[in-house]
Write an enzyme that holds these catalytic residues in place. Structure first.
Site, mmCIF file in Angstrom:
data_model
loop_
_atom_site.group_PDB
_atom_site.id
_atom_site.type_symbol
_atom_site.label_atom_id
_atom_site.label_comp_id
_atom_site.label_asym_id
_atom_site.label_seq_id
_atom_site.Cartn_x
_atom_site.Cartn_y
_atom_site.Cartn_z
ATOM 1 N N CYS A 1 0.530 -6.911 -4.687
ATOM 2 C CA CYS A 1 -0.045 -8.231 -4.441
ATOM 3 C C CYS A 1 0.688 -9.315 -5.237
ATOM 4 C CB CYS A 1 -1.545 -8.212 -4.706
ATOM 5 S SG CYS A 1 -2.428 -9.533 -3.844
ATOM 6 N N GLU B 1 -4.834 0.890 -3.527
ATOM 7 C CA GLU B 1 -5.975 1.536 -4.178
ATOM 8 C C GLU B 1 -7.247 1.397 -3.340
ATOM 9 O OE1 GLU B 1 -6.938 -2.576 -4.969
ATOM 10 O OE2 GLU B 1 -5.042 -1.478 -4.943
ATOM 11 N N HIS C 1 -3.315 -3.761 -0.911
ATOM 12 C CA HIS C 1 -3.906 -3.022 -2.026
ATOM 13 C C HIS C 1 -4.044 -1.538 -1.683
ATOM 14 C CE1 HIS C 1 -5.240 -6.197 -4.942
ATOM 15 N NE2 HIS C 1 -4.924 -6.930 -3.892
#
Length: 383
Positions: A271, A356, A354
């Site tokens: 990001c 995760e 992202h």
């Protein structure tokens, strides 16, 4: 928990638009950039994500608070979003993991909210006019008075918020939290790799995934210099997510340039870290009209697509990247903006989304394994 219909609140936008609804959370007024998130879940992760610093978040899912809150879904100790905009607030949260309700949690953390407004109309307006500053007021002041407060607020463009949300002191992170990610994604690494993470607003879920993939992470402040990073003898360096305008994070960009000069040192950015990496490689960024914030953004190239979780208001300019050195490996398939890049000759890559996925789909978790593989290759070669 209840929200009193008599407690009136206003949302005032910089272009003069006024929406009136009911107050929830702390009573008061707060100014920020008004953005929207299209996810159907994960409001607690969103509100505590440091990448939302300085923003008033409107949720497109019509009901907020229906799963309550708990102590396991926090991306930081306290909320970083400045305010919350919702269609309606659930009066009776229900979930087996819930330990409290959103209203009480917001009051405890001083987070101002407004509900009972037409969030669909608001999102349509932001899509046409672009994200803009706004103010939520639930302290009895009129829209005209709130507009005077709003006029004092700076634009998000040119704003360095990473330094404000970064850790002040270094800390270590080696063990993933058992409850904070999907149990199916557990790994049992035989080796541990020394990773330095530069904290521009890092999420706990990212640290958990790094740890789960075999990284012993030392988290350093955004203002860290190259000498301090190298003192930790890192086998890889991670550049984290974070808020604000990436072009304004001058110290981070300078550090990334210096790290690129280190022989065969693996670098991984997510990001804001991805954008900083692109800027350090000579690229430029621009502000998106209304940003990408949601859990279902398709990204990929050459017939391979990942459904991704995203939260950013700026993007790298593809034309500014030197194609002889940098490959654009993924595009956002909604608007063809740069979603991931990789250096052609160095173990360096970044993703705009992202992996995760907290919250979100797990399609992109393999990027953490990719980072570990680069470190393993360097270790085996004697680097």
């Amino acid at each position: 928990m209840s929200v009193s219909p008599s407690a009136q609140a206003h949302l005032v936008l910089a272009d003069g638009t006024v929406l009136t609804g009911h107050a929830f959370g702390k009573r008061g007024s707060v100014v920020g950039e008004v953005v929207f998130n299209t996810g159907m879940t994960g409001y607690q992760e969103v509100l505590t994500d440091p990448s939302y610093a300085g923003q008033l978040v409107s949720f497109t899912y019509p009901e907020l608070g229906n799963t309550g809150v708990n102590g396991e879904d926090l991306e930081a100790e306290t909320p970083h979003a400045r305010g919350v905009i919702a269609r309606q607030l659930s009066p009776c949260p229900s979930n087996w993991r819930s330990t409290g309700d959103l209203q009480t949690w917001m009051v405890g953390h001083g987070l101002v909210g407004i509900c009972g407004v037409d969030t669909r109309a608001l999102v349509r307006h932001l899509r046409e006019a672009g994200a803009m500053n706004g103010v939520i007021g639930s302290d009895g002041r009129t829209p005209a008075e709130l507009m005077q407060q709003l006029k004092q607020a700076p634009s998000m463009e040119g704003l360095n918020l990473a330094d404000a949300v970064s850790t002040r002191t270094p800390y270590a992170w080696q063990s993933p939290c058992a409850a904070s990610f999907d149990q199916r994604l557990r790994t049992n690494p035989e080796e541990r790799y020394r990773v330095v993470a530069i904290d521009f607003g890092i999420k706990r879920a990212i640290l958990d995934r790094l740890a789960a993939h075999g990284c012993a992470v030392t988290v350093l402040p955004a203002s860290t210099d190259l000498e301090t990073v190298l003192d930790h003898r890192p086998e890889g360096v991670f550049l984290s997510n974070g808020p604000g305008d990436p072009a304004a994070v001058c110290g981070g960009i300078s550090l990334a340039r210096q790290l690129l000069d280190q022989p065969d040192l693996p670098l991984f950015g997510i990001c804001l870290g991805h954008q900083i990496l692109g800027l350090a490689l000579g690229g430029s960024t621009f502000k998106l009209t209304y940003g990408h914030r949601g859990l279902n953004h398709p990204c990929g190239t050459h017939g391979q697509v990942e459904i991704t979780s995203q939260n950013h208001g700026f993007a790298l300019d593809a034309a500014s990247l030197d194609s002889s050195r940098i490959a654009i490996t993924h595009l956002n398939l909604n608007d063809r903006t740069v979603a991931a890049l990789a250096h052609r000759n160095q173990p360096v890559f970044g993703v705009q989304y992202h992996p995760e996925a907290s919250p979100g789909p797990h399609d992109a978790d393999h990027h953490f394994a990719r980072f570990v593989t680069l470190m393993a290759d360097r270790r085996s070669s004697g680097g």
